[in-house]
Motif scaffolding. Sequence first.
Motif, PDB file in Angstrom:
ATOM      1  N   VAL A 186       0.800 -12.194  -1.343  1.00 22.28           N
ATOM      2  CA  VAL A 186      -0.309 -11.602  -0.589  1.00 22.28           C
ATOM      3  C   VAL A 186      -0.233 -12.007   0.879  1.00 22.28           C
ATOM      4  N   ALA A 187       0.029 -13.276   1.138  1.00 20.35           N
ATOM      5  CA  ALA A 187       0.132 -13.756   2.515  1.00 20.35           C
ATOM      6  C   ALA A 187       1.278 -13.069   3.245  1.00 20.35           C
ATOM      7  N   ALA A 188       2.440 -12.958   2.589  1.00 24.52           N
ATOM      8  CA  ALA A 188       3.600 -12.332   3.214  1.00 24.52           C
ATOM      9  C   ALA A 188       3.358 -10.850   3.479  1.00 24.52           C
ATOM     10  N   LYS A 189       2.762 -10.162   2.508  1.00 24.88           N
ATOM     11  CA  LYS A 189       2.490  -8.732   2.665  1.00 24.88           C
ATOM     12  C   LYS A 189       1.590  -8.468   3.863  1.00 24.88           C
ATOM     13  N   ASN A 190       0.545  -9.257   4.014  1.00 23.39           N
ATOM     14  CA  ASN A 190      -0.393  -9.034   5.119  1.00 23.39           C
ATOM     15  C   ASN A 190       0.179  -9.462   6.464  1.00 23.39           C
ATOM     16  N   ALA A 191       1.027 -10.483   6.467  1.00 21.76           N
ATOM     17  CA  ALA A 191       1.691 -10.876   7.713  1.00 21.76           C
ATOM     18  C   ALA A 191       2.616  -9.762   8.199  1.00 21.76           C
ATOM     19  N   VAL A 192       3.392  -9.206   7.280  1.00 16.82           N
ATOM     20  CA  VAL A 192       4.282  -8.096   7.629  1.00 16.82           C
ATOM     21  C   VAL A 192       3.467  -6.911   8.140  1.00 16.82           C
ATOM     22  N   ARG A 193       2.369  -6.651   7.494  1.00 18.18           N
ATOM     23  CA  ARG A 193       1.558  -5.492   7.858  1.00 18.18           C
ATOM     24  C   ARG A 193       1.002  -5.615   9.276  1.00 18.18           C
ATOM     25  N   ILE A 194       0.548  -6.803   9.640  1.00 20.74           N
ATOM     26  CA  ILE A 194      -0.068  -6.940  10.961  1.00 20.74           C
ATOM     27  C   ILE A 194       0.977  -6.877  12.063  1.00 20.74           C
ATOM     28  N   VAL A 195       2.178  -7.381  11.806  1.00 24.85           N
ATOM     29  CA  VAL A 195       3.249  -7.279  12.797  1.00 24.85           C
ATOM     30  C   VAL A 195       3.731  -5.840  12.915  1.00 24.85           C
ATOM     31  N   ARG A 196       3.823  -5.160  11.791  1.00 26.19           N
ATOM     32  CA  ARG A 196       4.262  -3.762  11.816  1.00 26.19           C
ATOM     33  C   ARG A 196       3.294  -2.892  12.617  1.00 26.19           C
ATOM     34  N   ALA A 197       2.012  -3.237  12.628  1.00 20.08           N
ATOM     35  CA  ALA A 197       1.005  -2.431  13.333  1.00 20.08           C
ATOM     36  C   ALA A 197       1.254  -2.377  14.834  1.00 20.08           C
ATOM     37  N   THR A 198       1.804  -3.442  15.404  1.00 24.21           N
ATOM     38  CA  THR A 198       2.070  -3.460  16.845  1.00 24.21           C
ATOM     39  C   THR A 198       3.541  -3.200  17.168  1.00 24.21           C
ATOM     40  N   HIS A 199       4.450  -3.637  16.290  1.00 19.41           N
ATOM     41  CA  HIS A 199       5.881  -3.581  16.613  1.00 19.41           C
ATOM     42  C   HIS A 199       6.609  -2.409  15.959  1.00 19.41           C
ATOM     43  N   CYS A 200       6.097  -1.919  14.837  1.00 18.81           N
ATOM     44  CA  CYS A 200       6.655  -0.722  14.184  1.00 18.81           C
ATOM     45  C   CYS A 200       8.144  -0.842  13.875  1.00 18.81           C
ATOM     46  N   SER A 201       8.591  -2.053  13.550  1.00 17.44           N
ATOM     47  CA  SER A 201      10.017  -2.280  13.309  1.00 17.44           C
ATOM     48  C   SER A 201      10.248  -2.758  11.881  1.00 17.44           C
ATOM     49  N   LYS A 202      10.896  -1.914  11.071  1.00 21.24           N
ATOM     50  CA  LYS A 202      11.211  -2.303   9.701  1.00 21.24           C
ATOM     51  C   LYS A 202      12.203  -3.460   9.663  1.00 21.24           C
TER      52      LYS A 202
END
Length: 400
Positions: free
Chosen positions: A226-242
């Motif tokens: 859960v922690a990893a999923k949400n960390a990835v999600r918040i970074v993806r929101a600004t950086h948009c980099s898979k």
Amino acid sequence: MTSSATKMSRQGAIWGSFIGNALAMPVHWYYNPDDIKQGYNGWLSGYVAPNQRHPTSILSISAAGSAGRSTFKGQSEKPVIGSVILHDKLKYWQSNDRTVHYHQGMAPGDNTLNSRLAAQTARLLSEADPSKSEDDLVTDVMTRYVEFMTTPGSHNDTYAESADREFFRDWQLAGSPKSPKDIMEFVEKRIKRLNSNKLDHNIDCIGALVTSTPVILHYAGHTEDVAAKNAVRIVRATHCSKSLDPYVELYARSLHAVVNGAKLKDVAESALSSNLLGGASILKRAEKFAKEAAGYTAGSEDRLRVYQDAISTFGMACYIDGSLPSMFFLAREFHDDFEGGVLTNANCGGENAHRGAILGSLLGAESGRAGRQIPQRFIDGLHSSKEDILAVLDNWNSNI
């Protein structure tokens, strides 16, 4: 692990993140470490203000309206610096002086913009209703991000990273949405559009991980997934980099593990030997540098030179594939020495400010886990983010 131990580790992590960043701020992007010693009359041993002049600055040739550097003088996109974000800082970006410091005019103990954004996120999450959904929390974080970045006087930094510049270029082109609903519609459309595009290479940097730290700490009591999923999600929101996702996940799982009782040295060694960072050969290289450093007195300049060589070898710059191995090398080496770790990181130069924020969170978490105190002088000397951290700690304590 008891809830009391988790509490101490989480507190150590948040203090450590801001301390590691603020200590390195004045020598951020010093690519010749000797410039640190010469410019500050010795190696850094505490908080100082940045010099007005920076020996390796490229601020004045950085693009003020998108990622990376300006195309060529006299022809570039409309700047977002000065009009949308960093409202009074455009003069530094357009200066003919190639020695303008990235963090012009900041005070000892101040944090860079990435960490100031992390402070906003940490405070917001600590104040959130526990019943709020993950989706609603992401919406709140992104709304606060837009408000903070576009409000004049909200912070005192001079520099914004490529991802921030590109985000607000696109935000302005989309009509500058301000309501939570409109902001998230913009964010989601942008992610879908950019997922299939080749992004500027400056996007995949260690600075992206800084704002994930409060998210990981918010979900410290949940599963690692859960922690990893949400960390990835918040970074993806600004950086948009898979391509950033696996690095964010590795850091998230590492910090979550330490906060929940794992030993930092073990976690760092696991990360260094992961396929993502290069496999067993990277850990062997780290062990070789550690053995060489052990031949010199702790705290000596000779030992520091070994660490500087190690960081130069793994990666001094912002790019995530080099900066994260550098960070985990320092985490392994200083797993039981918070002060030595954050100061060595600062004195190794390169992308030390955001590397320092990530390193500091891990060293701080380990200090709390092991029952060691972070030096009080580092806590007392924090400046721009201290009020936010204290508010976060109060909220955490009241929610226990």
